[in-house]
Design a protein around this motif. Structure first.
Motif, PDB file in Angstrom:
ATOM      1  N   GLY A  63       0.819  -1.216   0.000  1.00  0.00           N
ATOM      2  CA  GLY A  63       0.000   0.000   0.000  1.00  0.00           C
ATOM      3  C   GLY A  63       0.850   1.262   0.000  1.00  0.00           C
ATOM      4  O   GLY A  63       0.318   2.363  -0.103  1.00  0.00           O
ATOM      5  N   GLY A  64       2.174   1.128   0.095  1.00  0.00           N
ATOM      6  CA  GLY A  64       3.063   2.294   0.138  1.00  0.00           C
ATOM      7  C   GLY A  64       3.930   2.239   1.391  1.00  0.00           C
ATOM      8  O   GLY A  64       3.408   2.111   2.494  1.00  0.00           O
ATOM      9  N   MET A  65       5.244   2.304   1.205  1.00  0.00           N
ATOM     10  CA  MET A  65       6.179   2.176   2.330  1.00  0.00           C
ATOM     11  C   MET A  65       6.817   3.506   2.731  1.00  0.00           C
ATOM     12  O   MET A  65       7.644   3.552   3.635  1.00  0.00           O
ATOM     13  CB  MET A  65       7.284   1.167   1.976  1.00  0.00           C
ATOM     14  CG  MET A  65       6.797  -0.264   1.822  1.00  0.00           C
ATOM     15  SD  MET A  65       6.024  -0.913   3.326  1.00  0.00           S
ATOM     16  CE  MET A  65       7.429  -0.976   4.437  1.00  0.00           C
ATOM     17  N   GLY A  66       6.427   4.566   2.021  1.00  0.00           N
ATOM     18  CA  GLY A  66       6.980   5.873   2.381  1.00  0.00           C
ATOM     19  C   GLY A  66       6.766   6.847   1.243  1.00  0.00           C
ATOM     20  O   GLY A  66       6.503   6.449   0.102  1.00  0.00           O
ATOM     21  N   THR A  67       6.855   8.115   1.569  1.00  0.00           N
ATOM     22  CA  THR A  67       6.623   9.163   0.569  1.00  0.00           C
ATOM     23  C   THR A  67       7.538  10.354   0.845  1.00  0.00           C
ATOM     24  O   THR A  67       7.951  10.575   1.980  1.00  0.00           O
ATOM     25  CB  THR A  67       5.163   9.686   0.639  1.00  0.00           C
ATOM     26  OG1 THR A  67       4.726   9.657   2.000  1.00  0.00           O
ATOM     27  CG2 THR A  67       4.227   8.860  -0.208  1.00  0.00           C
ATOM     28  N   VAL A  68       7.816  11.084  -0.232  1.00  0.00           N
ATOM     29  CA  VAL A  68       8.483  12.379  -0.069  1.00  0.00           C
ATOM     30  C   VAL A  68       7.749  13.422  -0.897  1.00  0.00           C
ATOM     31  O   VAL A  68       7.079  13.088  -1.880  1.00  0.00           O
ATOM     32  CB  VAL A  68       9.981  12.356  -0.499  1.00  0.00           C
ATOM     33  CG1 VAL A  68      10.798  11.500   0.444  1.00  0.00           C
ATOM     34  CG2 VAL A  68      10.146  11.912  -1.940  1.00  0.00           C
TER      35      VAL A  68
END
Ligand code: AMP
Ligand code: GLY
Length: 422
Positions: free
Chosen positions: A226-231
């Protein structure tokens, strides 16, 4: 104003924390929320898809406003049901949420209105799809039409994989009824950018661009998650790309939905790929992204509640959406084994200083303790003058958050930093 926020993830926690900054905000009720949000909202154990119970709760508890964040209630008509009871909402009605709910719909919309996207064909019959694959180029992308918990996309490297994908989706019904129709589309290349934009059907006001990290392991290895991180911001989303997206994608999409009698009001998520032929749409979502929201909202300087009300009232044109010049990074901490199988029920420990920067997702309160309760447990966000500093700060905080079987990627933002130096 008393507000209900529908949903239970890190995204909802980020929305709630931002809403709380507004002087207009009264009590927030999260339906169902999670134990990690208990300091910020009253958690009410009603499932996000139990639309009847949500509408009833809103009416009998003097709720002034509802923010519907997840895809399934939106597609199921949660906003329609609440509006029918006189409750004002942030989020699209079902007839506009279809832009995410059906990939066949969104692809046909883009074709009809000349919005750039991968070339494609749609099929409602497995044999016709298999025949089509005989002469198709690979890699090729197979997509189930409906919602499939973000997993309905298969990138087939060769014809055999493509045939297997068609059979698993259309005949074995791997994603249930979502696979009654499929889209087979051209494989595109280029960096991906997420843009979350407010729209009231009259104007589109994007927030800061962001970059998700979908694979479970460092260097984009391992399974899709589902997503492990964002910037944020995303360095590939330059000013000129942004202008091109506004002219060729954002405004045309809003106009297309209006022309179709499906005015979209809410947060429209553009999943974009910056291909050698320019930016193209990979997907639309009818809502805030998760975990994009956990970096985008901390960089929003305007009052979120005011903006949401302006979207609802159709006055977004006169409302400022001010974005900070700073950068943000969110590192997701998950349970070892996610996204397949994992143990939960371990105590989460973090001191108050770090806790204020945490958005909880899979957490629950039991006996006064906060325990892990899901694959993605929490996200920890930092805002700083530079992306490098934001990344370093988030990892420093992650080291101070403890629970058994915790794991996280160590390279969130690395690609963005390298791109920024090109
Ligand atoms: P979606 O669920 O539509 O966001 O697709 C999941 C991921 O699959 C996207 O974020 C892309 O990385 C990839 N993807 C989807 N469609 C394409 C395409 N046509 N070409 C290349 N990659 C794609
Ligand atoms: N981060 C991708 C999504 O929210 O669908």
């Amino acid at each position: 104003m008393n507000i209900i926020v529908i949903g239970s993830g890190g995204r909802e926690h980020a929305v709630i924390k931002k809403l709380k900054e507004s002087p207009l905000c009264g009590t927030i009720y999260a339906l169902p929320g999670n134990g990690g949000m208990a300091d910020d909202a009253v958690c009410v154990p009603i499932k996000a898809t139990d639309i009847e119970a949500i509408a009833e709760y809103a009416v009998s508890n003097n709720i002034d406003y509802a923010v519907v964040t997840p895809d399934d209630p939106l597609v199921l008509g949660c906003v329609d049901a609440l509006e029918a009871k006189g409750i004002k909402c942030f989020g699209p009605r079902a007839n506009a949420a279809i832009i995410e709910g059906s990939k066949v719909f969104s692809k046909n919309l883009m074709k009809k209105y000349g919005i750039p996207t991968a070339a494609y064909e749609t099929f409602d019959n497995a044999q016709a799809a298999l025949d089509y694959l005989e002469s198709a180029k690979t890699p090729i992308v197979i997509k189930a039409d409906g919602l499939a918990l973000g997993k309905g996309v298969i990138i087939a490297q060769n014809k055999e994989e493509a045939r297997e994908a068609v059979i698993s989706i259309m005949e074995d019904k791997k994603f249930g009824a979502s696979g009654n129709h499929i889209v087979i589309e051209e494989f595109m290349t280029g960096p991906e950018v997420s843009v979350l934009a407010f729209t009231d059907g009259k104007c589109v006001k994007p927030m800061v661009s962001s970059m998700d990290h979908k694979r479970a392991l460092d260097n984009d290895e391992g399974l899709n998650t589902g997503g492990m991180g964002t910037v944020a911001p995303n360095p590939y989303y330059t000013k000129s790309v942004a202008n091109e997206c506004m002219d060729k994608i954002f405004i045309p999409t809003m106009n297309a939905m209006n022309t179709e009698g499906r005015t979209f009001k809410g947060c429209l998520y553009f999943g974009l790929m910056i291909t050698p032929d320019g930016p193209k749409v990979v997907e639309y979502n009818c809502r805030f992204g998760d975990p994009e929201t956990q970096v985008v909202l901390p960089l929003l300087e305007s009052d979120l509640l005011e903006i949401m009300l302006a979207v609802t009232n159709g006055t977004l044109t006169d409302t400022e959406v001010k974005i900070s010049e700073k950068s943000a990074c969110c590192v997701i901490m998950a349970s070892e084994g996610y996204p397949v199988s994992y143990e939960k029920g371990f105590e989460i420990e973090a001191d108050d200083e770090v806790k204020k920067d945490i958005y909880f997702a899979g957490a629950k309160l039991a006996g006064g303790k906060l325990l892990t309760d899901g694959g993605r447990v929490l996200g920890v966000t930092s805002v700083a003058d530079t992306l490098e500093e934001a990344i370093a700060a988030s990892y420093k905080k992650a080291e101070k958050i403890r629970f058994s079987n915790a794991f996280y990627r160590h390279d969130i933002g690395k690609r963005a930093l390298e791109a920024g130096k090109e």
